[in-house]
Design a protein around this motif. Structure first.
Motif, PDB file in Angstrom:
ATOM      1  N   SER A  71      30.460  10.977 -32.745  1.00  0.00           N
ATOM      2  CA  SER A  71      29.557   9.826 -32.683  1.00  0.00           C
ATOM      3  C   SER A  71      28.584   9.833 -33.857  1.00  0.00           C
ATOM      4  O   SER A  71      28.348   8.798 -34.503  1.00  0.00           O
ATOM      5  CB  SER A  71      28.790   9.835 -31.353  1.00  0.00           C
ATOM      6  OG  SER A  71      27.877   8.765 -31.295  1.00  0.00           O
ATOM      7  N   SER A  72      28.033  11.005 -34.166  1.00  0.00           N
ATOM      8  CA  SER A  72      27.091  11.120 -35.286  1.00  0.00           C
ATOM      9  C   SER A  72      27.775  10.819 -36.614  1.00  0.00           C
ATOM     10  O   SER A  72      27.218  10.131 -37.481  1.00  0.00           O
ATOM     11  CB  SER A  72      26.492  12.528 -35.320  1.00  0.00           C
ATOM     12  OG  SER A  72      25.723  12.773 -34.167  1.00  0.00           O
ATOM     13  N   LEU A  73      28.998  11.340 -36.776  1.00  0.00           N
ATOM     14  CA  LEU A  73      29.739  11.105 -38.016  1.00  0.00           C
ATOM     15  C   LEU A  73      30.088   9.627 -38.180  1.00  0.00           C
ATOM     16  O   LEU A  73      30.029   9.089 -39.298  1.00  0.00           O
ATOM     17  CB  LEU A  73      31.005  11.955 -38.038  1.00  0.00           C
ATOM     18  CG  LEU A  73      30.796  13.474 -38.205  1.00  0.00           C
ATOM     19  CD1 LEU A  73      32.118  14.215 -38.019  1.00  0.00           C
ATOM     20  CD2 LEU A  73      30.202  13.793 -39.577  1.00  0.00           C
ATOM     21  N   GLU A  74      30.455   8.975 -37.088  1.00  0.00           N
ATOM     22  CA  GLU A  74      30.753   7.539 -37.157  1.00  0.00           C
ATOM     23  C   GLU A  74      29.519   6.749 -37.570  1.00  0.00           C
ATOM     24  O   GLU A  74      29.608   5.809 -38.382  1.00  0.00           O
ATOM     25  CB  GLU A  74      31.262   7.057 -35.792  1.00  0.00           C
ATOM     26  CG  GLU A  74      32.681   7.530 -35.482  1.00  0.00           C
ATOM     27  CD  GLU A  74      33.121   7.166 -34.072  1.00  0.00           C
ATOM     28  OE1 GLU A  74      34.334   7.166 -33.817  1.00  0.00           O
ATOM     29  OE2 GLU A  74      32.238   6.881 -33.230  1.00  0.00           O
ATOM     30  N   GLN A  75      28.365   7.154 -37.039  1.00  0.00           N
ATOM     31  CA  GLN A  75      27.112   6.500 -37.447  1.00  0.00           C
ATOM     32  C   GLN A  75      26.815   6.760 -38.923  1.00  0.00           C
ATOM     33  O   GLN A  75      26.351   5.866 -39.641  1.00  0.00           O
ATOM     34  CB  GLN A  75      25.957   7.010 -36.584  1.00  0.00           C
ATOM     35  CG  GLN A  75      26.031   6.561 -35.129  1.00  0.00           C
ATOM     36  CD  GLN A  75      24.940   7.176 -34.284  1.00  0.00           C
ATOM     37  OE1 GLN A  75      23.958   7.706 -34.807  1.00  0.00           O
ATOM     38  NE2 GLN A  75      25.104   7.123 -32.965  1.00  0.00           N
ATOM     39  N   ASP A  76      27.102   8.013 -39.364  1.00  0.00           N
ATOM     40  CA  ASP A  76      26.881   8.348 -40.777  1.00  0.00           C
ATOM     41  C   ASP A  76      27.751   7.496 -41.692  1.00  0.00           C
ATOM     42  O   ASP A  76      27.298   6.997 -42.731  1.00  0.00           O
ATOM     43  CB  ASP A  76      27.186   9.832 -41.019  1.00  0.00           C
ATOM     44  CG  ASP A  76      26.128  10.742 -40.413  1.00  0.00           C
ATOM     45  OD1 ASP A  76      25.047  10.227 -40.077  1.00  0.00           O
ATOM     46  OD2 ASP A  76      26.380  11.951 -40.288  1.00  0.00           O
ATOM     47  N   ILE A  77      29.026   7.336 -41.304  1.00  0.00           N
ATOM     48  CA  ILE A  77      29.936   6.525 -42.133  1.00  0.00           C
ATOM     49  C   ILE A  77      29.460   5.079 -42.188  1.00  0.00           C
ATOM     50  O   ILE A  77      29.456   4.449 -43.266  1.00  0.00           O
ATOM     51  CB  ILE A  77      31.378   6.616 -41.590  1.00  0.00           C
ATOM     52  CG1 ILE A  77      31.969   7.982 -41.937  1.00  0.00           C
ATOM     53  CG2 ILE A  77      32.251   5.507 -42.157  1.00  0.00           C
ATOM     54  CD1 ILE A  77      33.404   8.170 -41.488  1.00  0.00           C
TER      55      ILE A  77
END
Length: 375
Positions: free
Chosen positions: A74-80
């Motif tokens: 979830s955090s990585l998707e937000q980062d992208i």
């Protein structure tokens, strides 16, 4: 606990189940059900429940891992998403500042050489920023892919554990059904069980009398040695200290499980009947040998009808007793080392192989479970 620790514990429990299963099978080979078989299946059920607890712990650990990985995803998707927005903003800002001109036109439309140089530097910085931003997006995308793959691996592992849990639960149900059959059979043998218990009590009483007499003689001899301040007295004191320091670390005298505990215990099959034990009984496999748990001197070897041979070993002011041997491989006066074989354990007619084991400090019985290494 870590996943590796949980897996190690589970493998140890599987090994214990295999050992108990072999003992159970040996007691089940006889025509009639026996008290030893009931005790063995109770231990088998206990080990089975322990294994299922380990599986549940592993599943819980994997659930936590899945949730943690989902949080990371979830955090990585937000980062992208954020990086893509920043990239789009950067491109828009660059396009706006150049008034939509291509790079060469933007460069040569400068009003002066200084402005041209400034625009050239800006273009270099902008190109570098876009490169770094692109690399960052690709890197985060790769990390995201790894985390998603990791979740799938954990889910597969979890599913395998869930399947194992179902199989183990089915095995537990079968074991409990078998126990019910044994209990029903033993209920029709109450008279025989009481006779066996009385015979066992007489044998243990005989054993305790011999142990007490032997220890009294040893205590008297030790007191005489102390008065003389002999080297033997000093050696016994050192051995006593060494034995005491190894509390909870002493090896088991034989592989197996405790079938009768120390102190006051309810009888496994006779309701309302309580026994008082100065030692423990360890049920083991046929042809197993008893071993000395600590270095010491063999002081007495004697025979008890219906129990077999017994060996009393002195470790300074401490004594260990090994009863239920076929033929002793040691004799009074022998010095033994840790792990030295004392003799093979007797197998009773009903197929039960048990070693009676005691630890004493002087005349006082001690609970062996508090001295032996935990299993």
């Amino acid at each position: 606990k870590s996943k590796d620790q949980l897996k190690k514990e589970k493998q140890e429990k599987i090994k214990r189940i295999q050992e108990v299963e072999k003992i159970l099978n040996e007691t089940s080979n006889k025509k009639d059900h026996s008290l030893g078989e009931l005790i063995a299946i109770n231990q088998r059920i206990k080990e089975q429940e322990g294994l299922m607890n380990s599986i549940r712990s592993e599943i819980g650990y994997l659930n936590a891992e899945i949730e943690e990985n989902r949080s990371i995803v979830s955090s990585l998707e937000q980062d992208i998403d954020q990086l893509k927005k920043e990239y789009a903003s950067m491109v828009y800002a660059a396009q706006k500042s150049s008034n939509g001109l291509d790079k060469l036109t933007f460069l040569f439309s400068s009003g002066s050489f200084s402005q041209m140089r400034a625009r050239w530097k800006y273009m270099e910085q902008y190109a570098e920023a876009r490169r770094r931003q692109t690399e960052q997006i690709l890197l985060v995308a790769q990390m995201l892919s790894v985390q998603i793959s990791q979740i799938e691996v954990i889910r597969t592992e979890k599913q395998a554990l869930l399947n194992d849990q179902i199989n183990q639960n089915q095995q537990l149900v079968k074991l409990k059904d078998k126990r019910s059959q044994i209990v029903a059979s033993l209920e029709s043998q109450q008279s025989k069980l009481k006779d066996d218990l009385n015979q066992q009590k007489l044998a243990l009483k005989n054993l305790e009398t011999k142990i007490t007499d032997a220890i009294n003689a040893e205590i008297a001899a030790a007191a005489a040695e102390k008065v003389k301040a002999s080297p033997a007295s000093t050696k016994n004191e050192a051995l006593s200290g060494s034995f005491a320091q190894n509390k909870t670390k002493l090896s088991w005298p034989v592989d197996g499980f405790i079938s009768q505990k120390f102190g006051r215990q309810n009888h496994a099959a006779l309701k309302g009947v309580v026994t008082e034990n100065d030692g423990i009984s360890i049920q083991t496999k046929q042809n197993e040998v008893a071993k000395a748990i600590f270095e010491g001197d063999v002081r007495f070897v004697f025979f008890i009808p219906s129990m077999g041979y017994s060996a009393l070993i002195r470790h300074g002011e401490y004594f260990t007793v090994y009863s239920g041997l076929k033929e002793p491989l040691v004799k009074p006066g022998d010095k033994v080392k840790i792990g030295q074989i004392l003799g093979e354990v007797v197998t009773k007619p009903e197929g039960v192989t048990e070693l009676w084991f005691e630890i004493r400090k002087g005349r006082d019985p001690l609970n062996p479970e508090q001295w032996l290494v935990k299993r």
